[in-house]
Motif scaffolding. Structure first.
Motif, PDB file in Angstrom:
ATOM      1  N   ALA A  56       0.828  -1.212   0.000  1.00 37.60           N
ATOM      2  CA  ALA A  56       0.000   0.000   0.000  1.00 37.60           C
ATOM      3  C   ALA A  56       0.863   1.263   0.000  1.00 37.60           C
ATOM      4  CB  ALA A  56      -0.932  -0.012   1.213  1.00 37.60           C
ATOM      5  N   GLU A  57       1.994   1.191   0.662  1.00 31.21           N
ATOM      6  CA  GLU A  57       2.881   2.359   0.748  1.00 31.21           C
ATOM      7  C   GLU A  57       3.448   2.767  -0.614  1.00 31.21           C
ATOM      8  OE1 GLU A  57       3.317  -0.493   2.630  1.00 31.21           O
ATOM      9  OE2 GLU A  57       2.205   0.342   4.319  1.00 31.21           O
ATOM     10  N   ALA A  58       3.422   1.851  -1.581  1.00 28.66           N
ATOM     11  CA  ALA A  58       3.964   2.143  -2.906  1.00 28.66           C
ATOM     12  C   ALA A  58       2.950   2.841  -3.816  1.00 28.66           C
ATOM     13  CB  ALA A  58       4.435   0.851  -3.578  1.00 28.66           C
ATOM     14  N   VAL A  59       1.677   2.806  -3.447  1.00 28.59           N
ATOM     15  CA  VAL A  59       0.624   3.370  -4.301  1.00 28.59           C
ATOM     16  C   VAL A  59       0.453   4.850  -3.993  1.00 28.59           C
ATOM     17  CG1 VAL A  59      -1.804   3.222  -4.976  1.00 28.59           C
ATOM     18  CG2 VAL A  59      -0.561   1.139  -4.313  1.00 28.59           C
ATOM     19  N   GLN A  60       0.562   5.666  -5.044  1.00 22.63           N
ATOM     20  CA  GLN A  60       0.322   7.099  -4.909  1.00 22.63           C
ATOM     21  C   GLN A  60      -0.963   7.446  -5.643  1.00 22.63           C
ATOM     22  OE1 GLN A  60       3.506   9.782  -5.849  1.00 22.63           O
ATOM     23  NE2 GLN A  60       5.066   8.318  -5.226  1.00 22.63           N
ATOM     24  N   VAL A  61      -1.813   8.230  -4.997  1.00 26.31           N
ATOM     25  CA  VAL A  61      -3.051   8.697  -5.622  1.00 26.31           C
ATOM     26  C   VAL A  61      -3.011  10.216  -5.620  1.00 26.31           C
ATOM     27  CG1 VAL A  61      -5.564   8.690  -5.541  1.00 26.31           C
ATOM     28  CG2 VAL A  61      -4.296   6.673  -4.768  1.00 26.31           C
ATOM     29  N   TRP A  62      -3.087  10.789  -6.814  1.00 20.16           N
ATOM     30  CA  TRP A  62      -3.084  12.241  -6.965  1.00 20.16           C
ATOM     31  C   TRP A  62      -4.482  12.670  -7.363  1.00 20.16           C
ATOM     32  CZ3 TRP A  62       1.794  12.969 -10.545  1.00 20.16           C
ATOM     33  CH2 TRP A  62       2.926  12.479  -9.886  1.00 20.16           C
ATOM     34  N   ILE A  63      -5.055  13.593  -6.611  1.00 22.48           N
ATOM     35  CA  ILE A  63      -6.393  14.089  -6.911  1.00 22.48           C
ATOM     36  C   ILE A  63      -6.269  15.514  -7.440  1.00 22.48           C
ATOM     37  CG2 ILE A  63      -8.649  14.685  -5.960  1.00 22.48           C
ATOM     38  CD1 ILE A  63      -8.186  12.469  -3.856  1.00 22.48           C
ATOM     39  N   GLN A  64      -6.776  15.690  -8.649  1.00 22.59           N
ATOM     40  CA  GLN A  64      -6.800  17.015  -9.265  1.00 22.59           C
ATOM     41  C   GLN A  64      -8.254  17.467  -9.301  1.00 22.59           C
ATOM     42  OE1 GLN A  64      -5.034  16.212 -13.080  1.00 22.59           O
ATOM     43  NE2 GLN A  64      -2.966  16.353 -12.286  1.00 22.59           N
ATOM     44  N   GLU A  65      -8.567  18.459  -8.508  1.00 22.05           N
ATOM     45  CA  GLU A  65      -9.940  18.950  -8.468  1.00 22.05           C
ATOM     46  C   GLU A  65     -10.095  20.128  -9.425  1.00 22.05           C
ATOM     47  OE1 GLU A  65     -11.887  17.762  -4.312  1.00 22.05           O
ATOM     48  OE2 GLU A  65     -10.660  19.554  -4.223  1.00 22.05           O
ATOM     49  N   VAL A  66     -11.159  20.046 -10.210  1.00 20.86           N
ATOM     50  CA  VAL A  66     -11.447  21.075 -11.205  1.00 20.86           C
ATOM     51  C   VAL A  66     -12.718  21.792 -10.770  1.00 20.86           C
ATOM     52  CG1 VAL A  66     -11.917  21.485 -13.643  1.00 20.86           C
ATOM     53  CG2 VAL A  66     -10.407  19.604 -12.979  1.00 20.86           C
ATOM     54  N   PRO A  67     -12.677  23.116 -10.662  1.00 16.84           N
ATOM     55  CA  PRO A  67     -13.886  23.850 -10.289  1.00 16.84           C
ATOM     56  C   PRO A  67     -15.002  23.618 -11.307  1.00 16.84           C
ATOM     57  CG  PRO A  67     -11.959  25.308 -10.295  1.00 16.84           C
ATOM     58  CD  PRO A  67     -11.531  23.997 -10.884  1.00 16.84           C
ATOM     59  N   THR A  68     -16.238  23.653 -10.836  1.00 14.31           N
ATOM     60  CA  THR A  68     -17.367  23.383 -11.714  1.00 14.31           C
ATOM     61  C   THR A  68     -17.493  24.382 -12.856  1.00 14.31           C
ATOM     62  OG1 THR A  68     -18.854  24.604 -10.251  1.00 14.31           O
ATOM     63  CG2 THR A  68     -18.685  22.214  -9.916  1.00 14.31           C
ATOM     64  N   ASP A  69     -16.890  25.575 -12.717  1.00  9.66           N
ATOM     65  CA  ASP A  69     -16.946  26.548 -13.813  1.00  9.66           C
ATOM     66  C   ASP A  69     -15.803  26.360 -14.808  1.00  9.66           C
ATOM     67  OD1 ASP A  69     -14.845  27.495 -12.269  1.00  9.66           O
ATOM     68  OD2 ASP A  69     -15.565  29.559 -12.199  1.00  9.66           O
ATOM     69  N   SER A  70     -15.022  25.300 -14.625  1.00 11.53           N
ATOM     70  CA  SER A  70     -13.880  25.044 -15.512  1.00 11.53           C
ATOM     71  C   SER A  70     -13.991  23.732 -16.279  1.00 11.53           C
ATOM     72  CB  SER A  70     -12.580  25.046 -14.697  1.00 11.53           C
ATOM     73  OG  SER A  70     -12.347  26.335 -14.161  1.00 11.53           O
TER      74      SER A  70
END
Length: 83
Positions: A56-70
């Motif tokens: 589990a320590e090897a897994v990276q999760v990157w979350i990119q949040e986009v505003p609803t107006d974009s």
């Protein structure tokens, strides 16, 4: 224990080594709460641990949040659909 391909063009090309693979998962989404993001990261991590047998320590999760107006779908901005 963890497969990885050898360097292309070298004598060892295609040779498997015991180096761990570090999966990086990128999620693009609209804004979510911290609790929802925690749950998402945990479930994605579990899926990679199960499917690839990586720690589990090897897994990276990157979350990119986009505003609803974009961002939009179906010809309309997502921000306009929420009204």
């Amino acid at each position: 224990m963890f497969p990885s391909a050898g360097s292309p063009g070298t004598a060892g090309a295609g040779h498997r080594t015991e180096e761990p693979v570090m999966p990086i998962v990128t999620v693009q989404q609209g804004p979510r709460s911290v609790e929802q993001k925690r749950e998402l990261v945990a479930r994605i991590t579990d899926a990679f641990v199960d499917a690839l047998q990586v720690p589990a320590e090897a897994v990276q999760v990157w979350i990119q949040e986009v505003p609803t107006d974009s961002w939009g779908a179906g010809g309309k901005l997502t921000a306009d659909k929420q009204k």
